[in-house]
Design an enzyme around this catalytic site. Structure first.
Site, short mmCIF file in Angstrom:
data_model
loop_
_atom_site.label_atom_id
_atom_site.label_comp_id
_atom_site.label_asym_id
_atom_site.label_seq_id
_atom_site.Cartn_x
_atom_site.Cartn_y
_atom_site.Cartn_z
N GLY A 61 0.59 -1.14 0.13
CA GLY A 61 -0.05 0.02 -0.03
C GLY A 61 0.85 1.13 0.12
O GLY A 61 2.14 1.22 -0.50
N HIS A 118 6.10 0.63 19.37
CA HIS A 118 5.21 0.91 18.60
C HIS A 118 5.48 2.58 18.03
O HIS A 118 4.45 3.34 18.72
CB HIS A 118 3.74 0.80 19.01
CG HIS A 118 2.78 1.03 17.95
ND1 HIS A 118 1.64 0.08 17.87
CD2 HIS A 118 2.61 1.64 16.70
CE1 HIS A 118 1.09 0.30 16.77
NE2 HIS A 118 1.50 1.48 16.06
N GLU A 131 0.11 -5.20 22.84
CA GLU A 131 0.77 -3.97 23.37
C GLU A 131 -0.08 -3.53 24.49
O GLU A 131 -1.28 -3.51 24.45
CB GLU A 131 0.89 -3.16 22.02
CG GLU A 131 1.52 -3.51 21.27
CD GLU A 131 1.37 -2.69 19.75
OE1 GLU A 131 0.97 -1.42 19.88
OE2 GLU A 131 1.89 -3.12 18.77
N ARG A 160 0.91 -4.73 12.33
CA ARG A 160 0.17 -4.76 13.42
C ARG A 160 0.86 -6.22 14.21
O ARG A 160 1.16 -7.27 13.27
CB ARG A 160 -1.36 -5.23 13.27
CG ARG A 160 -2.07 -3.68 13.06
CD ARG A 160 -2.23 -3.00 14.24
NE ARG A 160 -2.84 -1.82 14.15
CZ ARG A 160 -2.20 -0.37 13.88
NH1 ARG A 160 -0.99 -0.29 13.45
NH2 ARG A 160 -2.83 0.65 13.44
C1 8YV Z 1 -1.09 4.56 15.66
C2 8YV Z 1 -0.32 3.30 13.80
O1 8YV Z 1 -2.06 5.01 15.39
O2 8YV Z 1 -1.20 4.91 12.12
C3 8YV Z 1 -1.24 3.68 12.79
O3 8YV Z 1 -2.10 2.94 12.31
O4 8YV Z 1 -0.05 2.18 14.22
C4 8YV Z 1 0.26 4.43 14.52
O5 8YV Z 1 0.32 5.72 14.07
C5 8YV Z 1 -0.56 5.53 16.90
O6 8YV Z 1 -0.07 4.46 17.79
C6 8YV Z 1 -1.45 6.34 17.31
O7 8YV Z 1 -2.24 6.26 18.41
#
Ligand code: 8YV
Length: 321
Positions: free
Chosen positions: A154, A280, A262, A233
């Site tokens: 993507g 993360h 997590e 993820r």
């Molecule tokens: C999380 C992320 O959103 O954008 C995503 O999918 O994995 C990260 O940017 C970040 O932990 C914000 O809460």
């Protein structure tokens, strides 16, 4: 004009809170002593949700508890923790933050890849622990001569591929389908891709469709010189199988920015020397988090001003006139 009521279940960056305070009536659920009572009192007025990953799973239970809810503005590009189909069924729009974090996450991915291969955190510890005077740091594996496979080509996967091209390594990919106009070799399954590569990078969205896409068989196909990088993820890989594969030499090493549960990371992984573990942080720079925050605010503002949010997710696109 009355300002719409927005609920923020868990804390978000201070600039997001300030911007929402200026435009909306913002309800800070995480600051309330009795959250249940507070929620019950304000629920009928809540028209928008501003949600970070800390808000946890947002599903039918939440949506049914908020009868006036029109929009969920999520802070992040991945929205696997939001039941977007349940939202769509109730006429609730969901927005995410695509576009503004692709380059940042791709930068981090290359950093994590190189750190894992060249053992940079281990080398840093070597210096800090005063071991250098006792002899040179052991030679490391390398990116040289490796073939890299990307699971999920993507926007972020493509940004990773662009960077890798500069490193002079062959690139292949796996995704739901072959992409027109992409010159990299396509593999119809994750196992096929792993068998054809020495580095496997997961950048695919989380959720039911990709759960445990990287399993024991994929890790076995990657092989004893193989390196697995996950910036997607934790759910994308069978974490128990990964721990076993790292422990018994089925693969060589892993660089992980995401985990199954997590912020908890298994002791077994934390004890290993052939892994680089990050909390993360793919998008976690001041610059990019500010951009993500602005997009959350802009999505809410656009929805309430024009009925056309900037970046609705695919599942709720049909709700926008
Ligand atoms: C999380 C992320 O959103 O954008 C995503 O999918 O994995 C990260 O940017 C970040 O932990 C914000 O809460």
């Amino acid at each position: 004009m009355t300002r719409p009521d927005i609920l923020m279940p868990a804390a978000m960056p201070a600039d997001v809170i300030a911007a929402l305070d200026a435009r909306f009536v913002l309800h800070r659920l995480w600051e309330q002593e009795d959250r249940e009572a507070y929620l019950a009192a304000v629920a009928p007025r809540i028209r928008g949700l501003a949600a970070s990953t800390l808000a946890g799973r947002l599903d039918a239970g939440w949506f049914d508890a908020l009868p006036a809810l029109e929009i969920v503005a999520s802070f992040g590009v991945g929205y696997d923790r939001i039941d977007a189909a349940a939202a769509a069924a109730r006429g609730i729009v969901v927005t995410n933050t695509p576009g503004v974090l692709d380059e940042e996450v791709a930068d981090l991915t290359l950093g994590l890849l190189l750190a894992t291969l060249r053992r940079l955190p281990q080398a840093d510890r070597y210096v800090r622990d005063g071991l250098w005077p006792g002899g040179p740091f052991p030679l490391s594996p390398t990116l040289r001569g490796r073939r890299v496979g990307i699971i999920g080509l993507g926007a972020i996967g493509k940004a990773v591929a662009r960077r890798l091209a500069g490193f002079g390594v062959p690139i292949a990919y796996h995704g739901r389908s072959r992409q027109a106009g992409v010159a990299h070799a396509y593999h119809p399954s994750a196992v096929d891709l792993a068998a054809a590569c020495d580095v496997l990078i997961a950048v695919v969205p989380g959720g039911a469709a990709t759960r445990h896409l990287v399993d024991a068989a994929v890790l076995a196909a990657l092989g004893p010189d193989g390196v697995f990088i996950n910036v997607a993820r934790g759910s994308v890989v069978d974490q128990d199988a990964l721990v076993a594969a790292l422990a018994d030499g089925t693969i060589l090493a892993a660089g992980l920015d995401v985990f199954a549960d997590e912020p908890h990371v298994p002791d077994a992984l934390r004890a290993m020397d052939n892994v680089v573990l990050l909390p993360h942080v793919g998008s976690a720079s001041h610059h990019t988090r500010a951009a993500m925050g602005r997009l959350v605010v802009d999505n809410l503002a656009a929805w309430f001003d024009t009925g056309r949010p900037l970046t609705p997710v695919a599942e709720t696109l049909a709700l926008i006139g």
